[in-house]
Design an enzyme around this catalytic site. Sequence first.
Site, PDB file in Angstrom:
ATOM      1  N   SER A  35     -10.361  -2.541  -7.208  1.00  0.00           N
ATOM      2  CA  SER A  35     -10.711  -3.203  -8.468  1.00  0.00           C
ATOM      3  C   SER A  35     -11.097  -2.221  -9.565  1.00  0.00           C
ATOM      4  O   SER A  35     -10.812  -2.442 -10.731  1.00  0.00           O
ATOM      5  CB  SER A  35     -11.833  -4.209  -8.227  1.00  0.00           C
ATOM      6  OG  SER A  35     -12.927  -3.540  -7.658  1.00  0.00           O
TER       7      SER A  35
ATOM      8  N   GLU B 220       3.777   0.379  -6.052  1.00  0.00           N
ATOM      9  CA  GLU B 220       4.526   0.335  -7.312  1.00  0.00           C
ATOM     10  C   GLU B 220       3.519   0.461  -8.443  1.00  0.00           C
ATOM     11  O   GLU B 220       2.912  -0.531  -8.860  1.00  0.00           O
ATOM     12  CB  GLU B 220       5.311  -0.966  -7.420  1.00  0.00           C
ATOM     13  CG  GLU B 220       6.338  -1.143  -6.314  1.00  0.00           C
ATOM     14  CD  GLU B 220       6.011  -2.285  -5.360  1.00  0.00           C
ATOM     15  OE1 GLU B 220       5.132  -3.100  -5.670  1.00  0.00           O
ATOM     16  OE2 GLU B 220       6.625  -2.346  -4.284  1.00  0.00           O
TER      17      GLU B 220
END
Lengths: 452, 213
Positions: free
Chosen positions: B119, B145
């Site tokens: 996060s 990615e």
Amino acid sequence: MLGHKEYLRVEHAGVKQALNETLRHRFNDRYQKFYNECARRLVWIENAIEALDPDEGAPSWISEQLTLASELITRMERSHLEEFAWPFAEELHDLARAITLPPKPLPEKKTPKGASDPRTTLKQINPPFFFFTAEGGMASYSVAVNSQQFPTQAHMDIIPVIFPRSLKEHVLLHVVLAHEIGHVAYRTNPRGATYKIAAHKLLPSIPKDLYDWCYAHLKIAHPTPILIAMERYNLWAEEFFCDLFGLISMGPSFIPALLALLGPRDKTKFHFMPTHPPLDARISFLGYAAEALSMQYSKHKDGTVKLPVAGSLDKSFDKRLKQARSTPAGKLIDKKTAMAVTRSVYSACSAVDGVVFPIPEAKLMTHLVKQLSRHLPPSAPEIRYSEDAVGYDIKEVDFRHILFAGWLHWSTLKERDEEDMRKINQLCSKAILHQNGISFWNENLHAVRDPS
Amino acid sequence: MTALTKAELIKELNSGKLVVTPMIDPLAQIGRVSIDLRMGNTAAMVRGAGLSHVDPAKYAKDRDSGDFSREQHRRRKLEKLSVPFGEPIVLHAGTLILVPTFEWVQLPPHLMGVVTARSCWAREGLSIATAVFIDPCYNGIITLELANLGQVPIKIYPGMRIAQIALYRAENPQKKCDPHCQSQFYGSFEPDSGDIVKHDIDFLPRSKKMPVG
């Protein structure tokens, strides 16, 4: 007409431009040393060109120096990390550097004014600069140690270490580069003299007239002997030393790697004629050396590895050894001499930290081989995790133990093909990369905890 | 579907069925319900200059052509860079880079993984995975990615913990992994482009004429 001085100026400008063009590429952080050394040499060559009389001929060493610089720069241009197994190359760099560092740090000293050969002083202080590159050809494993023979104001030797481009990730085969690093050790100060003394104990076993010996025993007569007999005689001792250095530094993996690369090309049983001893002689010698070093190993049916054990390296090597020792070449070096030389060279190599293959614990090897059999990189010793743990000691695995595990695993696969070989290599290559990360992390961690 | 807790993660790791290796700092990496993953050392970037758009039809055509077209398409699409430890790659706003995890991951038949950004990085605009599910029995590096959704370029260094994997129990799992029935990225050593037309070729325009009128 382009005069010789003008031509040399053109060539010099071209080499200088090529050097600057290398800055477009990404290299490792050691690259700046290479650039500075080449730039320094080019200034020296430029001064020599400018001092030439346009009406007189130019000495050949100027063009030789330009050619050398041009070759080095072109090889450096091919030195992208993407073209060879760079984590393995980093490990090899550490090994090569260790054997070429002076035994004790020499004090910094400037070149005395008017000294005839400043290279002598400067090169004693500065160990060679090694860089890695890839070239075509299965046999391109080499170290261009001979390229430094011209007189120059070099501050350090620049030695390219060459990988075959086509075997990029085949780290199990890259082990043979230790033989090439052996040449650097043999020919470079400060330890070369010690290695030569040890290796020269082999000279009485090598026939004085190799030309006649080869004809009598191998039915081979080299039509145009390139080297005089005495040179070959010494070269053979050097080659035996380099094999021994490979075995001492890389461990048992050196033997299957060497046989894999030389075996297919041993049609004459006299590979690399006439500079190298016949393969049978090398195999026999390595067999005795492995025995002297207790480097034989075996993998038991239950999957455990016991080290060291009295037994065979593996069944196929045993067979090859027996065959080699039945030939005249295999009888060149007797057991007593081979073992005495092995002990001397081992003792000399032990004086340098990190050179000698550390005999691994059997438990570690069993774990690494088991990892490979599960298609996992053999990256770490077994770890027990716990909820209450206050810390873990994540140890590096020596890259040579990873390679050893790779060869052990390969030797015991019942049905195997080139795809298995590729995968084992990739897993071992990945595991070596992992060690690079663990080492980086450990060093930084200690630096943070102990900034001094 | 419930995520494995720290105690269960440790139990699976110690049994050897779940593998995340090497775990350089387990104390920091094993969280309450996930394991942190580090960035690996390869960066595969799309070569913008040689590609006007991604077209599945062209992709399918090249795939079915000879070696030259197929390999050219595959090799030219991505530029791969090796990034040693201590050196950064810069992720500019709006760009996509594929990177491997540093760790090698092997999942048993009864566990599936979900990979997400940590996060703290997500708050900087870093998106690390759009294809987040990892099948049971997966073995290999995990491809992340990386995309920068913010406006400010981000430097990332190999070895940094940028992702995390949470493990979930799969119901009615296979008894053991079938080596012949694996996903296309099974056994990956480094990031590569995928086969976007696999099993979808029937929906693509063919060279034959379409009916008119």
